[in-house]
Design a protein around this motif. Structure first.
Motif, short mmCIF file in Angstrom:
data_model
loop_
_atom_site.label_atom_id
_atom_site.label_comp_id
_atom_site.label_asym_id
_atom_site.label_seq_id
_atom_site.Cartn_x
_atom_site.Cartn_y
_atom_site.Cartn_z
N VAL A 1 79.22 56.51 46.00
CA VAL A 1 79.32 57.42 44.85
C VAL A 1 79.58 58.84 45.34
O VAL A 1 80.42 59.56 44.78
CB VAL A 1 78.06 57.34 43.97
N VAL A 2 78.89 59.26 46.39
CA VAL A 2 79.11 60.60 46.95
C VAL A 2 80.53 60.72 47.48
O VAL A 2 81.22 61.73 47.24
CB VAL A 2 78.07 60.91 48.05
N PHE A 3 81.01 59.70 48.17
CA PHE A 3 82.37 59.71 48.69
C PHE A 3 83.40 59.84 47.58
O PHE A 3 84.33 60.65 47.66
CB PHE A 3 82.62 58.44 49.51
N VAL A 4 83.25 59.05 46.52
CA VAL A 4 84.18 59.10 45.41
C VAL A 4 84.12 60.45 44.71
O VAL A 4 85.15 61.03 44.36
CB VAL A 4 83.90 57.96 44.41
N VAL B 1 83.25 63.38 46.06
CA VAL B 1 83.87 64.37 46.95
C VAL B 1 85.38 64.20 46.95
O VAL B 1 86.13 65.19 46.90
CB VAL B 1 83.29 64.26 48.38
N LEU B 2 85.85 62.97 46.98
CA LEU B 2 87.28 62.72 46.95
C LEU B 2 87.91 63.20 45.64
O LEU B 2 88.97 63.84 45.65
CB LEU B 2 87.55 61.22 47.14
N ALA B 3 87.24 62.97 44.53
CA ALA B 3 87.76 63.41 43.25
C ALA B 3 87.74 64.93 43.15
O ALA B 3 88.67 65.54 42.61
CB ALA B 3 86.94 62.81 42.12
N ALA B 4 86.68 65.54 43.65
CA ALA B 4 86.60 67.00 43.60
C ALA B 4 87.65 67.66 44.48
O ALA B 4 88.23 68.68 44.12
CB ALA B 4 85.21 67.45 44.00
N SER B 5 87.92 67.08 45.64
CA SER B 5 88.89 67.69 46.54
C SER B 5 90.32 67.47 46.06
O SER B 5 91.18 68.31 46.28
CB SER B 5 88.73 67.13 47.95
N SER B 6 90.58 66.38 45.38
CA SER B 6 91.94 66.15 44.89
C SER B 6 92.24 67.00 43.67
O SER B 6 93.40 67.32 43.40
CB SER B 6 92.17 64.68 44.58
N GLY B 7 91.23 67.42 42.93
CA GLY B 7 91.43 68.25 41.75
C GLY B 7 91.68 69.70 42.09
O GLY B 7 92.28 70.43 41.32
N THR B 8 91.25 70.16 43.26
CA THR B 8 91.39 71.57 43.60
C THR B 8 92.67 71.87 44.36
O THR B 8 93.08 73.02 44.46
CB THR B 8 90.19 72.05 44.46
N SER B 9 93.31 70.87 44.95
CA SER B 9 94.53 71.16 45.70
C SER B 9 95.72 71.22 44.75
O SER B 9 95.92 70.38 43.90
CB SER B 9 94.75 70.09 46.78
N ALA B 10 96.55 72.30 44.92
CA ALA B 10 97.66 72.50 43.98
C ALA B 10 98.97 72.25 44.65
O ALA B 10 99.36 72.64 45.64
CB ALA B 10 97.61 73.90 43.42
#
Length: 86
Positions: free
Chosen positions: A72-75, A77-86
């Motif tokens: 759950v933590v991995f998912v 973090v992965l979702a949060a990092s993919s949302g911030t990159s433009a």
């Protein structure tokens, strides 16, 4: 003539909570931890069979719970990092 002394009766039944601990370790791991702890206490009091099942359910429940939390933590973090990159 004195009657022979008898050993305390031991049951050959397997503790139901021990079986449930092992099953729920795979189905819903936090319940495997709870049922395993309860089963270990019951087995030590009653002398039933199933201490190995109780220990396996307890430790597998812990392992699968930890793996689930890490997933759950991995998912997250992965979702949060993919949302911030433009």
């Amino acid at each position: 003539m004195a009657a022979p002394t008898q050993a305390p009766a031991t049951t050959s039944n397997t503790n139901v909570m021990a079986i449930l601990a092992l099953v729920f370790a795979f189905v819903f791991s936090p319940l495997g931890i709870v049922f395993g702890a309860i089963a270990k206490r019951q087995i030590s009091e009653t002398g039933e069979q199933g201490m190995g099942l109780a220990k396996a359910g307890f430790w597998l429940g812990i392992a699968f719970t930890v793996l689930s939390v890490l997933w759950v933590v991995f998912v997250f973090v992965l979702a949060a990092s993919s949302g911030t990159s433009a």
